[in-house]
Scaffold this motif. Structure first.
Motif, PDB file in Angstrom:
ATOM      1  N   GLY A   1       0.787  -1.220   0.000  1.00 49.95           N
ATOM      2  CA  GLY A   1       0.000   0.000   0.000  1.00 49.95           C
ATOM      3  C   GLY A   1       0.820   1.271   0.000  1.00 49.95           C
ATOM      4  N   ALA A   2       2.143   1.148  -0.074  1.00 53.89           N
ATOM      5  CA  ALA A   2       2.990   2.341  -0.060  1.00 53.89           C
ATOM      6  C   ALA A   2       2.852   3.108  -1.375  1.00 53.89           C
ATOM      7  CB  ALA A   2       4.448   1.942   0.152  1.00 53.89           C
ATOM      8  N   ASN A   3       2.963   4.430  -1.315  1.00 54.53           N
ATOM      9  CA  ASN A   3       2.823   5.301  -2.479  1.00 54.53           C
ATOM     10  C   ASN A   3       4.208   5.728  -2.956  1.00 54.53           C
ATOM     11  OD1 ASN A   3       1.713   6.887  -4.481  1.00 54.53           O
ATOM     12  ND2 ASN A   3       1.268   8.606  -3.117  1.00 54.53           N
ATOM     13  N   TRP A   4       4.931   4.791  -3.569  1.00 52.39           N
ATOM     14  CA  TRP A   4       6.263   5.072  -4.079  1.00 52.39           C
ATOM     15  C   TRP A   4       6.189   5.738  -5.452  1.00 52.39           C
ATOM     16  CZ3 TRP A   4      10.647   1.056  -3.040  1.00 52.39           C
ATOM     17  CH2 TRP A   4      10.726   0.804  -1.666  1.00 52.39           C
ATOM     18  N   ALA A   5       7.309   6.313  -5.856  1.00 51.51           N
ATOM     19  CA  ALA A   5       7.412   6.884  -7.205  1.00 51.51           C
ATOM     20  C   ALA A   5       7.266   5.785  -8.255  1.00 51.51           C
ATOM     21  CB  ALA A   5       8.762   7.582  -7.364  1.00 51.51           C
ATOM     22  N   GLU A   6       6.904   6.191  -9.447  1.00 50.98           N
ATOM     23  CA  GLU A   6       6.827   5.224 -10.544  1.00 50.98           C
ATOM     24  C   GLU A   6       8.193   4.586 -10.762  1.00 50.98           C
ATOM     25  OE1 GLU A   6       5.018   6.440 -14.165  1.00 50.98           O
ATOM     26  OE2 GLU A   6       3.521   7.684 -13.176  1.00 50.98           O
ATOM     27  N   SER A   7       8.181   3.354 -11.224  1.00 50.76           N
ATOM     28  CA  SER A   7       9.429   2.618 -11.423  1.00 50.76           C
ATOM     29  C   SER A   7      10.305   3.307 -12.462  1.00 50.76           C
ATOM     30  CB  SER A   7       9.122   1.187 -11.881  1.00 50.76           C
ATOM     31  OG  SER A   7       8.395   0.496 -10.895  1.00 50.76           O
ATOM     32  N   PRO A   8      11.618   3.216 -12.311  1.00 52.18           N
ATOM     33  CA  PRO A   8      12.519   3.756 -13.325  1.00 52.18           C
ATOM     34  C   PRO A   8      12.278   3.091 -14.682  1.00 52.18           C
ATOM     35  CG  PRO A   8      13.712   3.225 -11.321  1.00 52.18           C
ATOM     36  CD  PRO A   8      12.336   2.653 -11.160  1.00 52.18           C
ATOM     37  N   ILE A   9      12.581   3.840 -15.732  1.00 50.02           N
ATOM     38  CA  ILE A   9      12.465   3.318 -17.097  1.00 50.02           C
ATOM     39  C   ILE A   9      13.871   2.976 -17.583  1.00 50.02           C
ATOM     40  CG2 ILE A   9      11.762   3.829 -19.456  1.00 50.02           C
ATOM     41  CD1 ILE A   9       9.716   5.796 -18.257  1.00 50.02           C
ATOM     42  N   PHE A  10      14.092   1.721 -17.926  1.00 49.86           N
ATOM     43  CA  PHE A  10      15.406   1.245 -18.349  1.00 49.86           C
ATOM     44  C   PHE A  10      15.443   1.215 -19.874  1.00 49.86           C
ATOM     45  CE2 PHE A  10      18.368  -2.256 -19.393  1.00 49.86           C
ATOM     46  CZ  PHE A  10      19.505  -1.790 -18.745  1.00 49.86           C
ATOM     47  N   ILE A  11      16.392   1.949 -20.493  1.00 51.02           N
ATOM     48  CA  ILE A  11      16.503   2.056 -21.950  1.00 51.02           C
ATOM     49  C   ILE A  11      17.883   1.596 -22.375  1.00 51.02           C
ATOM     50  CG2 ILE A  11      16.533   3.665 -23.902  1.00 51.02           C
ATOM     51  CD1 ILE A  11      14.568   5.417 -22.339  1.00 51.02           C
ATOM     52  N   GLU A  12      17.951   0.738 -23.383  1.00 54.71           N
ATOM     53  CA  GLU A  12      19.235   0.334 -23.949  1.00 54.71           C
ATOM     54  C   GLU A  12      19.199   0.248 -25.470  1.00 54.71           C
ATOM     55  OE1 GLU A  12      20.366  -3.467 -22.465  1.00 54.71           O
ATOM     56  OE2 GLU A  12      18.371  -4.359 -22.723  1.00 54.71           O
ATOM     57  N   ASP A  13      18.084   0.694 -26.116  1.00 55.53           N
ATOM     58  CA  ASP A  13      17.996   0.726 -27.573  1.00 55.53           C
ATOM     59  C   ASP A  13      18.697   1.970 -28.110  1.00 55.53           C
ATOM     60  OD1 ASP A  13      16.441  -1.621 -27.797  1.00 55.53           O
ATOM     61  OD2 ASP A  13      14.654  -0.481 -27.245  1.00 55.53           O
ATOM     62  N   MET A  14      19.289   1.868 -29.311  1.00 56.21           N
ATOM     63  CA  MET A  14      19.962   3.025 -29.887  1.00 56.21           C
ATOM     64  C   MET A  14      18.946   4.112 -30.233  1.00 56.21           C
ATOM     65  SD  MET A  14      22.629   3.372 -33.049  1.00 56.21           S
ATOM     66  CE  MET A  14      24.043   2.974 -32.017  1.00 56.21           C
ATOM     67  N   ASN A  15      17.902   3.761 -30.959  1.00 57.98           N
ATOM     68  CA  ASN A  15      16.855   4.726 -31.286  1.00 57.98           C
ATOM     69  C   ASN A  15      15.694   4.508 -30.321  1.00 57.98           C
ATOM     70  OD1 ASN A  15      18.142   4.108 -34.317  1.00 57.98           O
ATOM     71  ND2 ASN A  15      17.747   6.237 -33.853  1.00 57.98           N
ATOM     72  N   TYR A  16      15.602   5.378 -29.341  1.00 58.35           N
ATOM     73  CA  TYR A  16      14.653   5.165 -28.256  1.00 58.35           C
ATOM     74  C   TYR A  16      13.535   6.202 -28.222  1.00 58.35           C
ATOM     75  CZ  TYR A  16      17.430   8.839 -26.051  1.00 58.35           C
ATOM     76  OH  TYR A  16      18.079  10.017 -25.785  1.00 58.35           O
ATOM     77  N   ARG A  17      13.615   7.201 -29.088  1.00 59.35           N
ATOM     78  CA  ARG A  17      12.537   8.182 -29.194  1.00 59.35           C
ATOM     79  C   ARG A  17      12.499   8.687 -30.628  1.00 59.35           C
ATOM     80  NH1 ARG A  17      14.959  13.295 -25.650  1.00 59.35           N
ATOM     81  NH2 ARG A  17      16.938  13.474 -26.767  1.00 59.35           N
TER      82      ARG A  17
END
Length: 679
Positions: free
Chosen positions: A164-180
């Protein structure tokens, strides 16, 4: 004073004087007229050539979106009618081989329309949007490409979270070259694959596999046993963003056969009507900023590859087989104009028309669509300086070519608005006497005996081209009483590969001089107030705007739209960084920082005295807003009049939402009016 290369060529005479405008109650364009724009695109003729289905694009005022519906029209222009309702956002129309059905995409799903009954139905239930719809020759299957997400668990699981804890959203892990990607934001992990499903609906069958993207246009073999497509399936594909080969996929066995093999893009395979050959486009990669893609054909097994357009110093944008398989129709830009030509397998190419285009509609960029009717006639998006794209049919005889318009989607707008007239001209560059192409838009009611303020509008790219096309943003500026100048300086496409690459590893440079020469050429005509010169441009045009004000103080004010001002930070922030570093620069930024800074407008900000407006979308991943912020803060530190306009949620394509399309010229004119010369 610069010497004119040739006299001004009049494209259209001024139709109405200021008095006639008042008498006829016809007004110049208004800002919210952007919601009245419509244009035709993606024409698809029926197999019998009698009916054409096309996309009718329109602006939804309530939702502030561009939307599209499918309409049909006979090849003679008669019987224009809607095929889908405005409730569907429909696109990608494609006929079944027997002409009994039309497949299309609406709201992310595949739909089919039955011509005889007029009924339509959704036949798919896909989790992702499909693209490149392609019918099998017997009409029993529809192939398409679709993104397949790849779910990846985070490599780290954090301990100690209480129930029930209100923690921050989980980190986003990126390792693709084209990620956006611009317009799409941060990309989910996954790959695009090719699927096939029964034409009456059913479960899609995945045909390709592996951690590679498979997209673009596809083509079936004549017997339907194989599909041809392009992909980059090399081990280092992530670091080679434009390389690709043509593959044959045997549907039953799923075997892949690579048909081409060179360093460079080979793409858009299209099987000939007789099933014996494959046409495709491509180029040998020389790591130039601009490289013309040529047209090739090969036997169906990949043998006997030969170039058809080696003598054409232009970039092939599209091509279609002629019905007799003895040649193809090709589309390319030449001197800013969209050109259609017939290219036989043997013999000389014949140009048919240079009036293709009209799809850009916001600024006068080239770009259009065409298709081939069963009898060899062509239907294409017909360009004009006075309206967006309409459809026209081209009929070629042995010694003549006729073009007949078959739609008139903007006649309601044109009846009540006066569109600024456009003149074409050429002038010589002061650098090396190279001929430079330009156009002038005159404000409605123009009187050459008077003095007018002038706006220089610069195209982006930089390897693109302006031309004689309708441009709502520029027309709105002309409607406010400004003469608007736009040109194709060195670096522009459609004037040959060498001209485009005059700025290779040297941008900006003498393209600035070409622009100033164009200003001088128009000022010399006598109707421009030299104390009221203004400059603006977007993307690459924003680069040259900020470069110009660092090298001259002749402009009263400037408006830089989504500019790049620091190449070092740009290549490490832009979405296509693995492309820009390889093709636009001689080395990585930390290997040659002097080169990057020498060509960066920020290096010359200490010279700027021009009041400057900056205008950028906050979700622009092509020329990130951090570029705008750097320049804004530099000008603030120097005490130069400056303002920054941030567009929430907007990508690099600022005109994608009509209200932003309206806001851009409105803010530019606000800024320029503020600095007009005072009596």
């Amino acid at each position: 004073m610069r010497i004119l290369h040739s006299a001004f060529l009049v494209v259209a005479l001024w139709s109405l004087s200021a008095v006639a405008l008042a008498e006829n109650n016809v007004r110049p364009l208004q800002y919210d007229d952007v919601f009245l724009l419509e244009f035709a695109s993606d024409p698809a003729p029926a197999p019998n050539g009698q009916t054409i289905v096309f996309v009718r694009n329109w602006m939804d005022r309530m939702q502030d979106r561009r939307r599209s519906t499918l309409w049909t029209v006979n090849a003679d222009g008669s019987n224009l009618q809607a095929l889908t309702s405005k409730d569907q956002n429909a696109s990608q129309p494609t006929w079944s081989p027997d002409g009994s059905r039309i497949a299309y995409v609406a709201d992310g799903q595949i739909h089919v329309y039955w011509v005889e009954s007029g009924r339509q139905a959704q036949i798919s239930h896909l989790q992702q949007g499909p693209g490149n719809l392609t019918w099998s020759p017997d009409g029993s299957w529809i192939a398409f490409s679709m993104f397949e997400p790849q779910r990846r668990a985070n490599p780290v699981t954090l301990p100690g979270r209480p129930d029930g804890a209100n923690w921050a959203e989980s980190p986003i892990f990126i390792e693709d070259m084209n990620y956006r990607a611009d317009g799409r934001g941060y990309l989910p992990s996954g790959y695009r694959h090719i699927y096939m499903m029964p034409a009456e609906g059913g479960t899609p069958i995945k045909l390709t596999s592996g951690d590679f993207d498979h997209g673009g246009s596809m083509s079936f073999s004549a017997d339907g046993s194989a599909l041809f497509f392009s992909a980059n399936r090399y081990e280092d594909w992530k670091s080679q963003p434009i390389n690709s080969e043509i593959f044959r996929l045997d549907i039953e066995s799923r075997n892949l056969t690579q048909l081409t093999d060179r360093d460079g893009p080979d793409h858009s395979p299209m099987v000939s009507p007789d099933g014996r050959m494959i046409a495709f486009a491509g180029v040998d990669d020389r790591r130039l900023a601009h490289q013309n893609h040529g047209l090739y054909v090969m036997n169906i097994d990949g043998s006997n590859v030969r170039a058809l357009t080696a003598d054409l110093d232009q970039h092939i944008r599209d091509f279609k087989w002629a019905p007799d398989s003895r040649g193809l129709f090709v589309y390319y830009d030449a001197q800013g104009k969209g050109t259609l030509a017939h290219q036989p397998l043997r013999g000389d190419r014949r140009e048919l028309t240079d009036e293709v285009g009209g799809l850009a509609y916001s600024r006068p960029y080239s770009g259009g669509d065409f298709a081939v009717l069963a009898d060899g006639r062509l239907v294409f998006t017909h360009a004009s300086t006075q309206r967006p794209a309409e459809l026209a049919v081209l009929n070629q005889q042995r010694r003549s070519v006729t073009v007949t318009g078959i739609t008139s989607l903007n006649r309601d707008l044109l009846m009540k608005r006066d569109i600024g007239q456009v003149e074409e001209f050429w002038y010589n560059s002061s650098v090396d006497e190279k001929p430079i192409h330009g156009w002038v838009i005159y404000p409605p009611g123009f009187d050459e005996s008077k003095q007018y303020p002038m706006i220089l509008e610069i195209h982006g790219g930089p390897h693109t081209a302006y031309g004689p096309y309708f441009a709502m943003e520029l027309q709105l500026m002309a409607a406010q009483g400004y003469v608007v100048l736009y040109t194709n300086p060195r670096g522009s496409t459609s004037y040959g590969e060498d001209f485009a690459n005059l700025i290779h590893h040297n941008y900006p440079s003498h393209d600035f001089d070409d622009l100033m020469d164009g200003v001088d050429a128009v000022v010399a005509r006598g109707f421009i107030n030299e104390d009221e010169l203004f400059i603006t441009g977007g993307s690459g045009g924003g680069v040259l705007t900020t470069w110009a004000i660092g090298h001259t103080d002749r402009f009263r004010a400037a408006a830089a739209i989504n500019p790049v001002i620091n190449w070092y930070s740009f290549v490490l922030n832009a979405d296509m960084y693995n492309y820009f570093t390889q093709y636009w620069f001689p080395a990585l930024p930390w290997e040659d920082p002097e080169h990057y800074l020498k060509h960066s407008p920020i290096s010359y900000v200490g010279n700027v005295t021009t009041p400057t407006l900056l205008f950028t979308g906050e979700s622009d991943h092509r020329t990130p807003i951090s570029e705008t912020e750097q320049y804004y803060q530099a000008l603030q530190l120097r005490g130069i009049d400056t303002a920054m306009v941030r567009i929430p949620g907007a990508s690099h394509s600022l005109h994608a939402r009509p209200s932003n399309h309206m806001a851009k010229p409105a803010y530019v004119i606000y800024w320029f009016d503020k600095y007009r010369a005072k009596d």
